[in-house]
Design a protein around this motif. Structure first.
Motif, PDB file in Angstrom:
ATOM      1  N   ASP A   1     -36.851  46.629  12.356  1.00  0.00           N
ATOM      2  CA  ASP A   1     -36.075  45.869  11.383  1.00  0.00           C
ATOM      3  C   ASP A   1     -35.610  44.557  12.019  1.00  0.00           C
ATOM      4  N   PRO A   2     -36.150  43.407  11.568  1.00  0.00           N
ATOM      5  CA  PRO A   2     -35.756  42.133  12.177  1.00  0.00           C
ATOM      6  C   PRO A   2     -34.286  41.772  11.921  1.00  0.00           C
ATOM      7  N   LEU A   3     -33.648  42.430  10.968  1.00  0.00           N
ATOM      8  CA  LEU A   3     -32.240  42.148  10.678  1.00  0.00           C
ATOM      9  C   LEU A   3     -31.291  42.981  11.533  1.00  0.00           C
ATOM     10  N   HIS A   4     -31.824  44.005  12.191  1.00  0.00           N
ATOM     11  CA  HIS A   4     -30.970  44.899  12.964  1.00  0.00           C
ATOM     12  C   HIS A   4     -30.281  44.141  14.109  1.00  0.00           C
ATOM     13  N   GLY A   5     -28.957  44.204  14.121  1.00  0.00           N
ATOM     14  CA  GLY A   5     -28.175  43.556  15.167  1.00  0.00           C
ATOM     15  C   GLY A   5     -27.934  42.076  14.943  1.00  0.00           C
ATOM     16  N   LYS A   6     -28.408  41.531  13.847  1.00  0.00           N
ATOM     17  CA  LYS A   6     -28.230  40.110  13.539  1.00  0.00           C
ATOM     18  C   LYS A   6     -27.084  39.938  12.551  1.00  0.00           C
ATOM     19  N   THR A   7     -26.194  39.018  12.842  1.00  0.00           N
ATOM     20  CA  THR A   7     -25.136  38.707  11.890  1.00  0.00           C
ATOM     21  C   THR A   7     -25.670  37.723  10.861  1.00  0.00           C
ATOM     22  N   LEU A   8     -24.995  37.640   9.742  1.00  0.00           N
ATOM     23  CA  LEU A   8     -25.390  36.685   8.708  1.00  0.00           C
ATOM     24  C   LEU A   8     -25.316  35.261   9.261  1.00  0.00           C
ATOM     25  N   GLU A   9     -24.321  34.993  10.085  1.00  0.00           N
ATOM     26  CA  GLU A   9     -24.183  33.661  10.678  1.00  0.00           C
ATOM     27  C   GLU A   9     -25.375  33.332  11.580  1.00  0.00           C
ATOM     28  N   THR A  10     -25.810  34.282  12.378  1.00  0.00           N
ATOM     29  CA  THR A  10     -26.970  34.070  13.251  1.00  0.00           C
ATOM     30  C   THR A  10     -28.226  33.812  12.424  1.00  0.00           C
ATOM     31  N   ILE A  11     -28.406  34.607  11.385  1.00  0.00           N
ATOM     32  CA  ILE A  11     -29.568  34.442  10.504  1.00  0.00           C
ATOM     33  C   ILE A  11     -29.559  33.048   9.876  1.00  0.00           C
ATOM     34  N   LEU A  12     -28.406  32.638   9.355  1.00  0.00           N
ATOM     35  CA  LEU A  12     -28.300  31.337   8.706  1.00  0.00           C
ATOM     36  C   LEU A  12     -28.533  30.205   9.707  1.00  0.00           C
ATOM     37  N   ASN A  13     -27.966  30.309  10.890  1.00  0.00           N
ATOM     38  CA  ASN A  13     -28.174  29.282  11.919  1.00  0.00           C
ATOM     39  C   ASN A  13     -29.645  29.161  12.298  1.00  0.00           C
ATOM     40  N   GLU A  14     -30.327  30.292  12.407  1.00  0.00           N
ATOM     41  CA  GLU A  14     -31.752  30.259  12.753  1.00  0.00           C
ATOM     42  C   GLU A  14     -32.586  29.642  11.629  1.00  0.00           C
ATOM     43  N   LEU A  15     -32.238  29.945  10.392  1.00  0.00           N
ATOM     44  CA  LEU A  15     -32.962  29.353   9.256  1.00  0.00           C
ATOM     45  C   LEU A  15     -32.748  27.847   9.192  1.00  0.00           C
ATOM     46  N   VAL A  16     -31.513  27.411   9.415  1.00  0.00           N
ATOM     47  CA  VAL A  16     -31.223  25.972   9.394  1.00  0.00           C
ATOM     48  C   VAL A  16     -31.954  25.279  10.542  1.00  0.00           C
ATOM     49  N   ALA A  17     -31.987  25.891  11.707  1.00  0.00           N
ATOM     50  CA  ALA A  17     -32.706  25.311  12.844  1.00  0.00           C
ATOM     51  C   ALA A  17     -34.205  25.233  12.563  1.00  0.00           C
TER      52      ALA A  17
END
Length: 72
Positions: free
Chosen positions: A8-24
């Protein structure tokens, strides 16, 4: 750890981390084009986007689904 959690690529990822990675990865303009959410288009910020995404399950799902597609 179960096999499902390891895959699961979402496991252990916070919403903030996910959003920061998408913006980057995409930038705000491209992210706003891919996911039509006003907080990504009109004066975007991590803080305002997180506030909206935490209150709006359908929008959060779209963000998580996009994140999963770039992780593959």
């Amino acid at each position: 750890m179960s096999e499902q959690k390891k895959n699961d690529p979402l496991h252990g990822k916070t919403l903030e981390t996910i959003l920061n990675e998408l913006v980057a990865h995409f930038g705000w303009a491209e992210l706003g084009y891919k996911i039509r959410i006003n907080c990504f288009v009109s004066d975007p910020s991590i803080k305002s986007s997180l506030k909206f995404l935490r209150k709006t399950p359908w929008a959060r799902k779209k963000v998580e689904d996009l994140y999963i597609t770039i992780c593959k």
